[in-house]
Design a protein around this motif. Structure first.
Motif, PDB file in Angstrom:
ATOM      1  N   HIS A   1      -3.765  -7.970   3.401  1.00  0.00           N
ATOM      2  CA  HIS A   1      -2.483  -7.396   3.811  1.00  0.00           C
ATOM      3  C   HIS A   1      -1.458  -8.458   4.215  1.00  0.00           C
ATOM      4  O   HIS A   1      -0.471  -8.153   4.896  1.00  0.00           O
TER       5      HIS A   1
ATOM      6  N   ARG B   1       7.069  -7.443   6.740  1.00  0.00           N
ATOM      7  CA  ARG B   1       7.520  -6.879   8.021  1.00  0.00           C
ATOM      8  C   ARG B   1       8.111  -7.971   8.903  1.00  0.00           C
ATOM      9  O   ARG B   1       9.135  -7.751   9.578  1.00  0.00           O
TER      10      ARG B   1
ATOM     11  N   ALA C   1      -2.950  -3.831  10.415  1.00  0.00           N
ATOM     12  CA  ALA C   1      -2.522  -5.212  10.214  1.00  0.00           C
ATOM     13  C   ALA C   1      -1.045  -5.410  10.522  1.00  0.00           C
ATOM     14  O   ALA C   1      -0.623  -6.513  10.910  1.00  0.00           O
ATOM     15  N   THR C   2      -0.255  -4.376  10.367  1.00  0.00           N
ATOM     16  CA  THR C   2       1.191  -4.491  10.580  1.00  0.00           C
ATOM     17  C   THR C   2       1.677  -3.785  11.844  1.00  0.00           C
ATOM     18  O   THR C   2       2.782  -4.058  12.318  1.00  0.00           O
TER      19      THR C   2
ATOM     20  N   GLU D   1       0.750  -9.927   2.446  1.00  0.00           N
ATOM     21  CA  GLU D   1       2.067  -9.630   1.877  1.00  0.00           C
ATOM     22  C   GLU D   1       2.804  -8.589   2.714  1.00  0.00           C
ATOM     23  O   GLU D   1       4.015  -8.717   2.969  1.00  0.00           O
ATOM     24  N   ALA D   2       2.094  -7.568   3.172  1.00  0.00           N
ATOM     25  CA  ALA D   2       2.724  -6.520   3.978  1.00  0.00           C
ATOM     26  C   ALA D   2       3.158  -7.060   5.338  1.00  0.00           C
ATOM     27  O   ALA D   2       4.244  -6.735   5.840  1.00  0.00           O
ATOM     28  N   VAL D   3       2.321  -7.885   5.956  1.00  0.00           N
ATOM     29  CA  VAL D   3       2.671  -8.455   7.255  1.00  0.00           C
ATOM     30  C   VAL D   3       3.863  -9.401   7.113  1.00  0.00           C
ATOM     31  O   VAL D   3       4.793  -9.385   7.932  1.00  0.00           O
TER      32      VAL D   3
ATOM     33  N   ASN E   1      -7.113  -2.052   8.281  1.00  0.00           N
ATOM     34  CA  ASN E   1      -6.320  -1.452   7.216  1.00  0.00           C
ATOM     35  C   ASN E   1      -4.871  -1.931   7.320  1.00  0.00           C
ATOM     36  O   ASN E   1      -4.508  -2.657   8.258  1.00  0.00           O
ATOM     37  N   ARG E   2      -4.062  -1.526   6.375  1.00  0.00           N
ATOM     38  CA  ARG E   2      -2.670  -2.005   6.318  1.00  0.00           C
ATOM     39  C   ARG E   2      -1.898  -1.635   7.582  1.00  0.00           C
ATOM     40  O   ARG E   2      -1.152  -2.457   8.124  1.00  0.00           O
ATOM     41  N   GLU E   3      -2.099  -0.404   8.058  1.00  0.00           N
ATOM     42  CA  GLU E   3      -1.383   0.041   9.251  1.00  0.00           C
ATOM     43  C   GLU E   3      -1.778  -0.776  10.475  1.00  0.00           C
ATOM     44  O   GLU E   3      -0.924  -1.151  11.294  1.00  0.00           O
TER      45      GLU E   3
END
Length: 241
Positions: free
Chosen positions: A221, A228, A172-173, A223-225, A168-170
């Motif tokens: 994810h 960050r 992955a980052t 883009e989110a990584v 999930n996003r959490e």
């Protein structure tokens, strides 16, 4: 390949590698006896640096073959190798890419390749593997500045770990929190070697997340990584938009 064969001989008790390419078949073939013929954890605590730094490359080959042939590598063996690998990778002190006498050593790059292979063999270890890579790039005990594309090999491995479905996003980052904590104590003055390596890896990671890997694309994810990673890169590059 001669150096790989030599490193393999250093790792083994009674296996003789005459053919420089034979170690892959010896380790990953149906008659594999490597697990019982090596000295267990000694492959990562061997006094010869090239034995330590080529051990993950050999594991990578075995795990990659095992991923292509389900059932070839027992999970118990992969877990045992992972325990030994994860204890070694973030603390190896000789991280030089090249030695004029020994040739390639590449502990960081070979370890990164193995981390990506472990992600396929042991998908439940993916978040740990991300954190393991974070610990490697921020390891303060190293005085070697990445000069042989170690940052790119780490970035590629991170993308391959992130490619695995189910994160999930959490997750992955989240591993980047360890990087942020390591960088939090920075101040004026020259950039320490470990911080230079970390920034170089984050830059390479951002590029890889933007462009993707040939035949693999970008991970979920991404883009989110990337966002960050960019936040962390603004610590030294405060002029970034």
């Amino acid at each position: 390949m001669g150096r790989i064969a030599r490193a393999f001989r250093l790792l083994c008790v009674d296996v003789c590698v005459g053919d420089p390419g034979a170690w892959v078949a010896a380790l990953a073939g149906p008659g594999c006896t490597w697990a019982r013929r090596t000295r267990g954890a000694s492959r990562f605590i061997h006094p010869e640096v090239q034995a330590r730094t080529f051990a993950p490359l050999i594991l990578c080959s075995v795990l990659t073959r095992g991923h292509a042939v389900p059932g070839l590598v027992p999970k118990q063996a992969a877990e045992r190798w992972y325990a030994e690998f994860s204890a070694w990778y973030p603390v190896e002190q000789d991280t030089r890419g090249w030695d004029d006498s020994l040739g390639w050593l590449h502990a960081v790059a070979h370890g990164a390749d193995a981390a990506a292979a472990f992600a396929n063999a042991l998908p439940d270890r993916r978040t740990e593997l991300l954190e393991l890579c974070a610990r490697r790039m921020t390891a303060a005990q190293s005085d070697y500045r990445y000069a042989q594309l170690e940052d790119a090999r780490l970035a590629r491995a991170l993308l391959r770990i992130l490619q695995a479905p189910g994160l999930n996003r959490e997750q992955a980052t989240g591993w980047l929190t360890a990087v942020a904590e390591a960088l939090a104590g920075g101040g004026p003055g020259p950039v320490p070697v470990w911080a230079f390596n970390t920034f170089a890896t984050l830059q390479s990671l951002h590029l890889h997340l933007t462009r993707g890997l040939v035949d693999e694309g970008v991970p979920p994810h991404a883009e989110a990584v990337a966002a960050r990673a960019a936040d962390l890169l603004r610590l030294p590059y405060y002029w970034l938009a």
